[in-house]
Design an enzyme around this catalytic site. Sequence first.
Site, PDB file in Angstrom:
ATOM      1  N   HIS A 103       0.891  -1.310   0.129  1.00 49.43           N
ATOM      2  CA  HIS A 103      -0.014   0.136  -0.122  1.00 49.43           C
ATOM      3  C   HIS A 103       0.813   1.273   0.173  1.00 49.43           C
ATOM      4  CE1 HIS A 103      -4.031  -2.324   1.635  1.00 49.43           C
ATOM      5  NE2 HIS A 103      -3.468  -2.594   0.237  1.00 49.43           N
ATOM      6  N   CYS A 132       7.495  19.275  -6.646  1.00 44.75           N
ATOM      7  CA  CYS A 132       8.447  18.789  -7.475  1.00 44.75           C
ATOM      8  C   CYS A 132       9.280  19.682  -7.933  1.00 44.75           C
ATOM      9  CB  CYS A 132       7.995  17.635  -8.518  1.00 44.75           C
ATOM     10  SG  CYS A 132       9.224  16.902  -9.336  1.00 44.75           S
TER      11      CYS A 132
HETATM   12  P1  OAD Z   1      -8.122  -2.649   9.925  1.00 45.30           P
HETATM   13  O1  OAD Z   1      -8.339  -1.563  10.928  1.00 45.30           O
HETATM   14  O2  OAD Z   1      -8.985  -2.803   9.089  1.00 45.30           O
HETATM   15  O3  OAD Z   1      -7.794  -4.035  10.868  1.00 45.30           O
HETATM   16  C1  OAD Z   1      -6.905  -3.883  11.971  1.00 45.30           C
HETATM   17  C2  OAD Z   1      -6.958  -5.208  12.852  1.00 45.30           C
HETATM   18  O4  OAD Z   1      -5.975  -5.279  13.830  1.00 45.30           O
HETATM   19  C3  OAD Z   1      -8.079  -5.702  13.226  1.00 45.30           C
HETATM   20  O5  OAD Z   1      -8.516  -6.850  12.848  1.00 45.30           O
HETATM   21  C4  OAD Z   1      -7.909  -5.785  14.914  1.00 45.30           C
HETATM   22  O6  OAD Z   1      -8.575  -6.716  15.606  1.00 45.30           O
HETATM   23  C5  OAD Z   1      -6.405  -6.032  14.649  1.00 45.30           C
HETATM   24  N1  OAD Z   1      -5.510  -5.711  16.234  1.00 45.30           N
HETATM   25  C6  OAD Z   1      -5.759  -4.618  16.811  1.00 45.30           C
HETATM   26  N2  OAD Z   1      -4.841  -4.514  17.660  1.00 45.30           N
HETATM   27  C7  OAD Z   1      -3.995  -5.443  17.351  1.00 45.30           C
HETATM   28  C8  OAD Z   1      -2.848  -5.799  18.127  1.00 45.30           C
HETATM   29  N3  OAD Z   1      -2.408  -5.295  19.209  1.00 45.30           N
HETATM   30  N4  OAD Z   1      -2.058  -7.090  17.528  1.00 45.30           N
HETATM   31  C9  OAD Z   1      -2.680  -7.704  16.657  1.00 45.30           C
HETATM   32  N5  OAD Z   1      -3.794  -7.159  15.798  1.00 45.30           N
HETATM   33  C10 OAD Z   1      -4.327  -6.210  16.334  1.00 45.30           C
HETATM   34  O7  OAD Z   1      -6.642  -2.370   9.397  1.00 45.30           O
HETATM   35  P2  OAD Z   1      -5.954  -3.248   7.960  1.00 45.30           P
HETATM   36  O8  OAD Z   1      -6.485  -4.574   8.149  1.00 45.30           O
HETATM   37  O9  OAD Z   1      -4.395  -2.929   8.248  1.00 45.30           O
HETATM   38  O10 OAD Z   1      -5.232   0.707   3.147  1.00 45.30           O
HETATM   39  O11 OAD Z   1      -6.505  -2.332   6.825  1.00 45.30           O
HETATM   40  C11 OAD Z   1      -6.054  -2.756   5.575  1.00 45.30           C
HETATM   41  C12 OAD Z   1      -6.177  -1.565   4.714  1.00 45.30           C
HETATM   42  O12 OAD Z   1      -7.422  -0.672   4.763  1.00 45.30           O
HETATM   43  C13 OAD Z   1      -5.029  -0.541   5.282  1.00 45.30           C
HETATM   44  O13 OAD Z   1      -3.767  -0.832   4.601  1.00 45.30           O
HETATM   45  C14 OAD Z   1      -5.585   0.757   4.747  1.00 45.30           C
HETATM   46  C15 OAD Z   1      -6.913   0.782   5.046  1.00 45.30           C
HETATM   47  O14 OAD Z   1      -7.855   1.367   4.247  1.00 45.30           O
HETATM   48  C16 OAD Z   1      -5.346   2.028   2.758  1.00 45.30           C
HETATM   49  O15 OAD Z   1      -4.823   3.010   3.205  1.00 45.30           O
HETATM   50  C17 OAD Z   1      -4.731   1.750   1.057  1.00 45.30           C
END
Ligand code: OAD
Length: 231
Positions: A103, A132
């Site tokens: 990303h 730029c």
């Molecule tokens: P999310 O906010 O969707 O999910 C975060 C996850 O982390 C959840 O499943 C939580 O249960 C888990 N979580 C919380 N605390 C934690 C901890 N201490 N240890 C392990 N897990 C924990 O975030 P992403 O899945 O990363 O994209 O989201 C995916 C994408 O959506 C991101 O990269 C971003 C966003 O829109 C872009 O900006 C392109």
Amino acid sequence: MACLTGAGISAESGIATFRESRGLWNQVPVEEVATPQAFARDPLRVWQFYDARRKQVATCAPNPGHLALARLEEGLGERFTLITQNVDGLHQLAGNRNVLEIHGSLWRLRCTGCGEERDDRTVSLEPLPPICECGRMLRPSVVWFGEVLPEHAFQPAIEAAESASVFLVVGTSAVVEPAASLARVAAYQGAALWEVNPEITPLTPLCERSWQSPAGPVMDEVVDLILDDFK
Ligand code: OAD
């Protein structure tokens, strides 16, 4: 062996996740700051959001979850591929050298004119929006909703998923595509899926092992198991 990380691995470093109750996308509408349309409409608004994120992330340090994955790379070398959806750069600060940032990165800027990319860790950026050398506006080199993932990172991520015997998923809600499908591709090709997440995700039923826990307290144990398996 491959690992896909999401915002949850940085939660214990003090960086908000996206979809939890106090998540970023519950504070700021995606359509205002994270789409190409938003940037075309109001680049200053979008840049203020990213400049503030850069400032906040610059105060954060890797946590034990990141450090465990750095130890995994040290132990497995090229047999390990780290794929992250995170744009915060904390895996690199923890010591990982090969990180596929599917990303993009908060710390890379891309010209909307000449396409030139450059690393820049300055906080705060001035002027906003930054310009730029060619005279056109720079944008954050992150993937916005509706954009395709950078080929140079996503292609090797698919290859790693296709060939992994163990595919570890840490701290992602696994609802954003195509990132989440990397785990499904790996499982389909015969990898054992392992997951670390305090919550159940759409991937949990596919997992051979799952730690329903925050990453920090369990990642050392998970990494030890993998290193043992690959001895
Ligand atoms: P999310 O906010 O969707 O999910 C975060 C996850 O982390 C959840 O499943 C939580 O249960 C888990 N979580 C919380 N605390 C934690 C901890 N201490 N240890 C392990 N897990 C924990 O975030 P992403 O899945 O990363 O994209 O989201 C995916 C994408 O959506 C991101 O990269 C971003 C966003 O829109 C872009 O900006 C392109």
